[in-house]
Enzyme design. Structure first.
Site, PDB file in Angstrom:
ATOM      1  CB  ILE A 196       1.935   2.978  23.210  1.00  0.00           C
ATOM      2  CG1 ILE A 196       1.960   2.744  24.672  1.00  0.00           C
ATOM      3  CG2 ILE A 196       0.578   2.673  22.650  1.00  0.00           C
ATOM      4  CD1 ILE A 196       1.171   3.692  25.326  1.00  0.00           C
ATOM      5  CB  VAL A 210      -1.945  -3.026  14.464  1.00  0.00           C
ATOM      6  CG1 VAL A 210      -3.187  -3.316  13.417  1.00  0.00           C
ATOM      7  CG2 VAL A 210      -0.577  -3.340  13.891  1.00  0.00           C
ATOM      8  CE1 TYR A 255       0.483   7.551   3.542  1.00  0.00           C
ATOM      9  CE2 TYR A 255       0.570   5.363   2.610  1.00  0.00           C
ATOM     10  CZ  TYR A 255       0.048   6.485   3.354  1.00  0.00           C
ATOM     11  OH  TYR A 255      -1.222   5.743   3.870  1.00  0.00           O
ATOM     12  CE  LYS A 297      -3.918   5.075   1.755  1.00  0.00           C
ATOM     13  NZ  LYS A 297      -2.556   4.228   1.441  1.00  0.00           N
ATOM     14  CG  ASP A 313      -1.601   1.240   1.311  1.00  0.00           C
ATOM     15  OD1 ASP A 313      -2.708   1.584   0.428  1.00  0.00           O
ATOM     16  OD2 ASP A 313      -1.378   2.150   2.249  1.00  0.00           O
TER      17      ASP A 313
END
Length: 331
Positions: free
Chosen positions: A237, A232, A56, A82, A51
């Site tokens: 974190i 995800v 980007y 996109k 993707d």
């Protein structure tokens, strides 16, 4: 690596996909050789879904991905890009821009029919490839445009960009249409108003968040729309909650989120499971989810991700999380 079908289309994607933000120099400049080695590592581990997006690296990610895939048979991989931003010549403030590439462009929002067509053609040129399988309408949520501006952006996207992509799909130029967002509400709106095939949702279904279980996932299953999940790790974190300043959704993590991530990590340690491995595995246990994506900017990063995706996670781990109220019972 297993493959899963995208909605009711003819497209199937590997359950892990390579996200193109890293090779677009997100947060730091990434050398050409590092980007190519990251892609080669992904390919060698069986990844066949990639993707990217104009934003980007302001074309850098698309150019690098196309250069890597050009000598591969077209039917051996699936690629998505996109629409929603057009690249125009101009300078950027590299101190504040998350993408540190040296491409001399900036992005302007445009969700009109003509802009979507122009964006699709420009992506083909940057990739240097003959086709793109999946096109997403990028960032049409209130988190990007603000609550006052978003309704107008949404209308333009439905009446313009979506109509353009539907035309490309009808002509056989693309195989699937989706949206790429961080906002679950706009996903439900698009399910109501259009016939999209897939949703790329970033950061909203993770070990720390399971809100889509209540409304979005059931709606997707009813309409046979596939979910692709990015973010995800919730911006880091869920890789290392003990970092000096752990980040959550691109900002410094609040203390309650840090505590919850550490509690989840503690359960994993008792089972010998890395937190990041669980973060990658958990979404794929939902039937609506076709793919989990993560970016890598070097072979070393990709090798680490491959190790995590290859981890075996016992059912007892998930049961322990639920018994401690650290995971939604419906997950």
């Amino acid at each position: 690596m297993d493959k899963r079908r995208v909605g009711a289309t003819s497209v199937s994607v590997t359950s892990f996909g390579f996200g193109g933000t890293g090779i677009g120099s997100m947060y730091r400049p990434v050398a050409e050789v590092d980007a190519r080695e990251a892609l080669a590592s992904a390919w060698n581990h069986g990844v066949r879904y990639f993707d990217t997006a104009p934003m980007y690296g302001y074309g850098q990610s698309e150019r690098r991905l196309g250069d890597f895939l050009r000598d591969k048979p077209e039917d051996s991989y699936v690629i998505s890009s996109k629409v929603g931003r057009l690249l125009v010549p101009g300078s950027r403030d590299l101190d504040t821009d998350p993408f540190k590439s040296n491409m001399p462009f900036r992005a302007v929002f445009d969700y009109s029919y003509d802009a979507a067509m122009r964006s699709y053609e420009a992506s083909l040129h940057r990739l240097g490839l003959g086709s793109i399988d999946i096109m997403f309408i990028h960032d049409i949520g209130a988190d990007t445009h603000g609550s006052e501006r978003q309704p107008a952006v949404y209308r333009e996207a439905v009446e313009g960009a979506y109509r353009a992509l539907a035309s490309l799909k009808a002509d056989g130029q693309i195989k699937a249409i989706g949206i790429g967002v961080n906002d679950t509400r706009v996903c439900l709106d698009m399910l109501r108003d259009t016939d999209i095939d897939c949703i790329l949702l970033a950061g909203r279904y993770t070990l720390l968040e399971q809100g889509p279980l209540q409304s979005l996932f059931p709606a997707c299953e009813r309409k046979q729309v596939s979910i692709f999940l990015g973010g995800v790790f919730n911006s880091g974190i869920l890789i290392n909650p003990d970092a000096k300043r752990p980040t959550y959704n691109y900002l410094e993590a609040p203390s309650d989120i840090v505590d919850r991530a550490r509690a989840i990590d503690s359960v994993g340690r008792s089972h010998g499971i890395a937190l990041a491995a669980a973060a990658l595995a958990m979404p794929l246990r939902q039937s609506a989810v076709a793919c989990v994506l993560s970016g890598a900017s070097s072979a070393t990063e990709m090798e680490q991700i491959a190790q995590w995706t290859g981890s075996s996670i016992p059912a007892a781990y998930w049961r322990d999380l639920k018994s401690r109220d650290l995971l939604d019972q419906a997950a």
